[in-house]
Motif scaffolding. Structure first.
Motif, PDB file in Angstrom:
ATOM      1  N   ALA A 302       0.827  -1.210   0.000  1.00 54.38           N
ATOM      2  CA  ALA A 302       0.000   0.000   0.000  1.00 54.38           C
ATOM      3  C   ALA A 302       0.860   1.257   0.000  1.00 54.38           C
ATOM      4  O   ALA A 302       0.557   2.235  -0.705  1.00 54.38           O
ATOM      5  N   TYR A 303       1.934   1.247   0.787  1.00 54.39           N
ATOM      6  CA  TYR A 303       2.855   2.392   0.839  1.00 54.39           C
ATOM      7  C   TYR A 303       3.415   2.683  -0.554  1.00 54.39           C
ATOM      8  O   TYR A 303       3.385   3.825  -1.033  1.00 54.39           O
ATOM      9  N   ASN A 304       3.914   1.656  -1.195  1.00 55.47           N
ATOM     10  CA  ASN A 304       4.531   1.827  -2.508  1.00 55.47           C
ATOM     11  C   ASN A 304       3.514   2.274  -3.553  1.00 55.47           C
ATOM     12  O   ASN A 304       3.765   3.192  -4.333  1.00 55.47           O
ATOM     13  N   ALA A 305       2.347   1.626  -3.575  1.00 52.34           N
ATOM     14  CA  ALA A 305       1.336   1.920  -4.603  1.00 52.34           C
ATOM     15  C   ALA A 305       0.799   3.340  -4.448  1.00 52.34           C
ATOM     16  O   ALA A 305       0.689   4.087  -5.437  1.00 52.34           O
ATOM     17  N   ALA A 306       0.447   3.719  -3.220  1.00 55.00           N
ATOM     18  CA  ALA A 306      -0.091   5.058  -2.984  1.00 55.00           C
ATOM     19  C   ALA A 306       0.935   6.127  -3.350  1.00 55.00           C
ATOM     20  O   ALA A 306       0.604   7.165  -3.932  1.00 55.00           O
ATOM     21  N   ASN A 307       2.192   5.857  -3.013  1.00 54.51           N
ATOM     22  CA  ASN A 307       3.248   6.810  -3.344  1.00 54.51           C
ATOM     23  C   ASN A 307       3.418   6.955  -4.857  1.00 54.51           C
ATOM     24  O   ASN A 307       3.553   8.067  -5.367  1.00 54.51           O
ATOM     25  N   GLU A 308       3.408   5.832  -5.590  1.00 54.73           N
ATOM     26  CA  GLU A 308       3.551   5.905  -7.054  1.00 54.73           C
ATOM     27  C   GLU A 308       2.442   6.749  -7.666  1.00 54.73           C
ATOM     28  O   GLU A 308       2.688   7.593  -8.539  1.00 54.73           O
ATOM     29  N   VAL A 309       1.208   6.529  -7.227  1.00 58.24           N
ATOM     30  CA  VAL A 309       0.070   7.284  -7.757  1.00 58.24           C
ATOM     31  C   VAL A 309       0.198   8.767  -7.405  1.00 58.24           C
ATOM     32  O   VAL A 309      -0.028   9.643  -8.248  1.00 58.24           O
ATOM     33  N   ALA A 310       0.561   9.056  -6.164  1.00 55.37           N
ATOM     34  CA  ALA A 310       0.678  10.448  -5.722  1.00 55.37           C
ATOM     35  C   ALA A 310       1.800  11.181  -6.447  1.00 55.37           C
ATOM     36  O   ALA A 310       1.641  12.341  -6.851  1.00 55.37           O
ATOM     37  N   VAL A 311       2.940  10.513  -6.637  1.00 51.74           N
ATOM     38  CA  VAL A 311       4.060  11.137  -7.351  1.00 51.74           C
ATOM     39  C   VAL A 311       3.662  11.440  -8.792  1.00 51.74           C
ATOM     40  O   VAL A 311       3.973  12.518  -9.325  1.00 51.74           O
ATOM     41  N   HIS A 312       2.961  10.500  -9.418  1.00 54.40           N
ATOM     42  CA  HIS A 312       2.504  10.719 -10.795  1.00 54.40           C
ATOM     43  C   HIS A 312       1.579  11.937 -10.862  1.00 54.40           C
ATOM     44  O   HIS A 312       1.684  12.772 -11.776  1.00 54.40           O
ATOM     45  N   VAL A 331      -4.116   6.443   2.810  1.00 49.42           N
ATOM     46  CA  VAL A 331      -4.209   5.063   2.313  1.00 49.42           C
ATOM     47  C   VAL A 331      -3.723   4.085   3.378  1.00 49.42           C
ATOM     48  O   VAL A 331      -4.354   3.043   3.627  1.00 49.42           O
ATOM     49  N   LEU A 332      -2.622   4.385   4.041  1.00 47.56           N
ATOM     50  CA  LEU A 332      -2.068   3.486   5.056  1.00 47.56           C
ATOM     51  C   LEU A 332      -2.997   3.327   6.259  1.00 47.56           C
ATOM     52  O   LEU A 332      -2.914   2.326   6.990  1.00 47.56           O
ATOM     53  N   ASP A 333      -3.881   4.305   6.480  1.00 46.62           N
ATOM     54  CA  ASP A 333      -4.810   4.229   7.602  1.00 46.62           C
ATOM     55  C   ASP A 333      -5.923   3.211   7.370  1.00 46.62           C
ATOM     56  O   ASP A 333      -6.709   2.930   8.286  1.00 46.62           O
ATOM     57  N   LYS A 334      -6.028   2.662   6.165  1.00 47.43           N
ATOM     58  CA  LYS A 334      -6.989   1.592   5.870  1.00 47.43           C
ATOM     59  C   LYS A 334      -6.439   0.253   6.369  1.00 47.43           C
ATOM     60  O   LYS A 334      -5.317   0.169   6.878  1.00 47.43           O
ATOM     61  N   ASP A 335      -7.216  -0.793   6.203  1.00 46.23           N
ATOM     62  CA  ASP A 335      -6.829  -2.123   6.688  1.00 46.23           C
ATOM     63  C   ASP A 335      -5.998  -2.852   5.635  1.00 46.23           C
ATOM     64  O   ASP A 335      -6.500  -3.201   4.565  1.00 46.23           O
ATOM     65  N   TRP A 336      -4.721  -3.110   5.954  1.00 44.09           N
ATOM     66  CA  TRP A 336      -3.830  -3.828   5.044  1.00 44.09           C
ATOM     67  C   TRP A 336      -3.237  -5.060   5.726  1.00 44.09           C
ATOM     68  O   TRP A 336      -2.080  -5.400   5.523  1.00 44.09           O
ATOM     69  N   PRO A 340      -0.687 -11.552   1.157  1.00 43.21           N
ATOM     70  CA  PRO A 340      -0.865 -12.218  -0.147  1.00 43.21           C
ATOM     71  C   PRO A 340      -0.159 -13.577  -0.197  1.00 43.21           C
ATOM     72  O   PRO A 340       0.968 -13.713   0.277  1.00 43.21           O
ATOM     73  N   LYS A 341      -0.835 -14.546  -0.783  1.00 42.91           N
ATOM     74  CA  LYS A 341      -0.272 -15.903  -0.860  1.00 42.91           C
ATOM     75  C   LYS A 341       0.392 -16.183  -2.202  1.00 42.91           C
ATOM     76  O   LYS A 341       1.065 -17.191  -2.359  1.00 42.91           O
ATOM     77  N   ASN A 342       0.166 -15.316  -3.186  1.00 38.65           N
ATOM     78  CA  ASN A 342       0.774 -15.495  -4.507  1.00 38.65           C
ATOM     79  C   ASN A 342       0.887 -14.135  -5.181  1.00 38.65           C
ATOM     80  O   ASN A 342       0.431 -13.113  -4.648  1.00 38.65           O
ATOM     81  N   PHE A 343       1.480 -14.122  -6.370  1.00 32.66           N
ATOM     82  CA  PHE A 343       1.725 -12.852  -7.056  1.00 32.66           C
ATOM     83  C   PHE A 343       0.429 -12.181  -7.510  1.00 32.66           C
ATOM     84  O   PHE A 343       0.335 -10.952  -7.511  1.00 32.66           O
ATOM     85  N   ASP A 344      -0.573 -12.977  -7.879  1.00 39.30           N
ATOM     86  CA  ASP A 344      -1.867 -12.389  -8.263  1.00 39.30           C
ATOM     87  C   ASP A 344      -2.458 -11.598  -7.108  1.00 39.30           C
ATOM     88  O   ASP A 344      -3.006 -10.495  -7.294  1.00 39.30           O
ATOM     89  N   GLU A 345      -2.352 -12.146  -5.904  1.00 38.95           N
ATOM     90  CA  GLU A 345      -2.896 -11.449  -4.737  1.00 38.95           C
ATOM     91  C   GLU A 345      -2.083 -10.205  -4.385  1.00 38.95           C
ATOM     92  O   GLU A 345      -2.638  -9.223  -3.886  1.00 38.95           O
ATOM     93  N   VAL A 346      -0.778 -10.247  -4.655  1.00 33.15           N
ATOM     94  CA  VAL A 346       0.048  -9.044  -4.484  1.00 33.15           C
ATOM     95  C   VAL A 346      -0.497  -7.921  -5.360  1.00 33.15           C
ATOM     96  O   VAL A 346      -0.684  -6.784  -4.907  1.00 33.15           O
ATOM     97  N   PHE A 347      -0.772  -8.244  -6.613  1.00 32.37           N
ATOM     98  CA  PHE A 347      -1.250  -7.213  -7.540  1.00 32.37           C
ATOM     99  C   PHE A 347      -2.689  -6.781  -7.230  1.00 32.37           C
ATOM    100  O   PHE A 347      -3.063  -5.639  -7.521  1.00 32.37           O
ATOM    101  N   GLU A 348      -3.468  -7.647  -6.607  1.00 33.04           N
ATOM    102  CA  GLU A 348      -4.810  -7.249  -6.171  1.00 33.04           C
ATOM    103  C   GLU A 348      -4.720  -6.175  -5.086  1.00 33.04           C
ATOM    104  O   GLU A 348      -5.459  -5.183  -5.104  1.00 33.04           O
ATOM    105  N   GLN A 349      -3.826  -6.398  -4.122  1.00 30.67           N
ATOM    106  CA  GLN A 349      -3.618  -5.408  -3.066  1.00 30.67           C
ATOM    107  C   GLN A 349      -3.060  -4.103  -3.640  1.00 30.67           C
ATOM    108  O   GLN A 349      -3.468  -3.003  -3.243  1.00 30.67           O
ATOM    109  N   ASP A 350      -2.141  -4.233  -4.578  1.00 31.12           N
ATOM    110  CA  ASP A 350      -1.553  -3.068  -5.244  1.00 31.12           C
ATOM    111  C   ASP A 350      -2.630  -2.259  -5.968  1.00 31.12           C
ATOM    112  O   ASP A 350      -2.691  -1.033  -5.848  1.00 31.12           O
TER     113      ASP A 350
END
Length: 361
Positions: A302-312, A331-336, A340-350
């Motif tokens: 969440a930290y990385n994704a929110a930062n990428e969007v904000a920087v853009h 964004v970090l104040d939400k529930d994270w 993730p158990k696999n790469f698909d779930e990583v990208f779902e969270q992202d």
């Protein structure tokens, strides 16, 4: 002669890697290249190095897998920026190839999965970030069991001495004028907010298996010391070199040997080194990263994704410089708390984190 495949050959990491090979052609050979959209530049480089290349905007990650099988490299340099670099790292390790890793997101988003792949396929992950390259080499010589703390240096970026009020009105042009490093736009903005150092804290905790309480950050504007370790007896040991990414790239390409490069050795004379505590209150992205690293699960995603969007959004002049941190905090104040158990779930969270950040913008 070591065969090198370069992913993201037109970026800053890729360009520096190719310069090393141009100067040390008797030791290294470029066996393959990828670029995202720079087709003419890619073709020119493929002609020069007499190797195949692919445009990932047309072939996607499947093209990278095919290129690895076709070229059989000894080591792959991943210089792709952002979350787009994660799947290429996965593919490299699935093929059992050693990975010279400059892509932070590979570690920040999916370290457990990536580490398992490397171990399963007997492949090395050698960090290329100057700070993590320094730590990697210091630990190689000193040994982890002798180290109590690791200290990562930060240049402080262009706004190190700016007041909180001044930060509210800084421009994109000011933000991109980094005082010591020449980098891409996204990482340069991250350096100014200290998000880049935050990502490096997360990386260091995972790459070297240290608790966040054992990691410190010190602002060192000259960027000559790239990291330090404190041994159990309280002594500090530092890695010192000019602020040039060719040094850590060369170190990764030659590992485990310690070879002589074509670059001039560092000269201590006529250099001044100063050190300051980071201003956490004015640059909160660093503190948020420590928090995300400690909570783990999907917080670092969440930290990385929110930062990428904000920087853009900042680079598109949709938000102010200080809004980047406010968006990431929300964004970090939400529930994270989901792991993730696999790469698909990583990208779902992202994807979820990016959507939240976009809504806030």
């Amino acid at each position: 002669m070591k065969k090198i495949l370069v992913l993201g050959c037109t970026g800053s990491i890729g360009t520096s890697t190719l310069e090393i090979v141009r100067n040390m052609g008797e030791q290294f050979k470029i066996c393959g290249l990828t670029a995202h959209t720079s087709e003419d530049r890619l073709q020119s480089l493929c002609n020069y190095f007499e190797c195949p290349g692919i445009l990932t905007s047309k072939t996607g990650v499947d093209g990278i897998a095919t290129l690895i099988e076709q070229t059989n490299p000894d080591i792959v340099v991943n210089g792709i920026a952002g979350a787009a670099g994660l799947l290429p790292s996965k593919i490299v390790l699935e093929h059992g190839k050693n990975l010279a890793l400059a892509n932070k997101e590979t570690v920040v988003m999916a370290w457990t999965l990536i580490q398992d792949l490397a171990e399963k396929n007997n492949a090395l992950i050698i960090p290329v970030d100057s700070e993590h390259s320094a730590l990697f080499n210091l630990m190689h010589h000193i040994k982890k069991e002798n180290i109590s703390n690791i200290i990562i240096t930060a240049s402080g970026g262009p706004f190190r001495t700016f007041s909180r009020e001044d930060l509210e009105s800084v421009t994109i042009e000011q933000t991109l004028a980094h005082p010591t490093w020449k980098m891409g736009k996204k990482i340069t903005v991250d350096s100014a907010t200290l998000a880049n150092k935050g990502l490096e804290v997360i990386e260091a905790a995972r790459l070297f298996h240290f608790q966040t309480e054992q990691i410190e950050v010190v602002v060192h504007p000259q960027s000559l010391i790239h990291s330090l370790v404190r041994t159990n007896d309280g002594m500090l040991y530092a890695q010192i070199s000019d602020p040039d990414m060719k040094h850590p790239i060369f170190s990764a390409l030659t590992y485990p040997e310690n070879q002589t490069p074509y670059m001039q050795p560092f000269d201590l004379f006529d250099h001044t080194m100063t050190f300051f505590k980071p201003r956490i209150n004015d640059f909160p992205m660093l503190e948020y990263a420590f928090e995300a690293a400690k909570k783990a699960k999907s917080y670092t995603i969440a930290y990385n994704a929110a930062n990428e969007v904000a920087v853009h959004a900042f680079l598109e002049k949709k938000i102010t410089f200080t809004a980047i941190a406010r968006i990431v905090r929300t964004v970090l104040d939400k529930d994270w708390t989901y792991t993730p158990k696999n790469f698909d779930e990583v990208f779902e969270q992202d994807k979820h984190a990016r959507a939240l950040a976009q809504e806030i913008i």
